[in-house]
Design an enzyme around this catalytic site. Structure first.
Site: not given
Ligand code: 13P
Ligand code: ZN
Length: 270
Positions: A116, A139, A141, A169, A210
């Site tokens: 990413e 980033h 999940h 909050e 995602h």
């Molecule tokens: P990477 O292992 O390449 O960082 O990818 C993980 C991910 O969350 C892809 O969206």
């Molecule tokens: Zn991801």
């Protein structure tokens, strides 16, 4: 030259990755972090002329040319970052208008920056244009935000208004709200550009089905943004199927704005 394993920016990134893993936000290799480093500070730890490898990025980012980033590697597990930072992280300097990442330290198994990397670098560019002190793109999940994208309207204003109502909050932590990106193929320049576009007016961008991107001035600030949005999503999922007897009203959100001197995204309160 100082030893990079003692660098505060590296220690803090490893600590943050461990917290993210402990929160369940980063199973297997999911998630990625990049931190824009102060150039003079980076050069206390790496020699900009001692390039280990040139890694083509596949995009251009002229505004970031010459800048140093500490970044998690593609396919690397957050749970392992602290145990072996040199394998799981890379310190790169962008060159040739962003088309090349010069590896100066790390990624010892021949690995690359996160898949990413386009979304990270383009988001840094977008946030720096809004806030010259912006440093971090993160980033991950988180389960509740991700789950919410299956059952909630993906309109950014509607999504934000729901989150703001889920805990008092919320509006104080992310008054700029959350922008939502419909599902797109990850790891591409296209999702990178779409994310960066949405980073222009919010520090949180949800990737439907995602995960989420956050941006901020520090790792703590960015972690806290995601943590607060994820908490709000958790409350939403606990109550969404139950009769709603009480809520936080727009009038109450306005009281919070006034009392704490924050400004909600214009037009997002009724
Ligand atoms: P990477 O292992 O390449 O960082 O990818 C993980 C991910 O969350 C892809 O969206
Ligand atoms: Zn991801």
């Amino acid at each position: 030259m100082k030893h990079i394993l003692d660098a505060p920016f590296l220690v803090e990134l490893a600590r943050t990755a461990a917290h993210m893993y402990a929160h369940g936000w980063d199973e297997r290799n999911s998630g990625n972090i990049s931190v824009l480093l102060d150039g003079a500070e980076a050069e206390q730890y790496v020699d900009p002329d001692a390039v280990l490898r040139d890694i083509p990025t596949g995009f251009e980012a002229p505004a970031l040319d010459g800048k140093y980033f500490l970044v998690t590697g593609a396919g690397k597990y957050f749970k392992n970052v602290g145990d072996d930072p040199a394998l799981n992280l890379g310190l790169v300097r962008l060159a040739e208008g962003g088309r090349t990442a010069r590896l100066l330290w790390g990624l010892t198994d021949g690995g690359s920056p996160t898949s990413e990397f386009p979304a990270h670098m383009m988001s840094h560019g977008a946030r720096l244009a809004q806030d010259p002190d912006s440093r971090v793109v993160m980033h991950c999940h988180p389960s509740n935000l991700l789950a919410m994208t299956y059952v909630h309207d993906l309109d950014s204003r509607a999504f934000t208004r729901t989150l703001w109502r889920m805990c008092t909050e919320g509006i104080l932590v992310f008054p700029d709200g959350v922008n939502v990106l419909p599902w797109m193929l990850c790891g591409t320049n296209e999702i990178g550009a779409a994310t960066a576009e949405r980073m222009a007016d919010a520090r949180l961008v949800v990737w439907a089905q995602h995960g989420i991107y956050g941006a901020g001035r520090s790792l703590d600030e960015t972690f806290g943004l995601i943590e607060t949005a994820e908490k709000a999503a958790e409350i939403y999922l606990k109550i969404a199927h139950l009769p709603r007897l009480n809520t936080i009203t727009d009038g109450q959100l306005r009281q919070l704005e006034q009392r704490y001197g924050v400004r909600a995204r214009p037009g997002w309160l009724d």
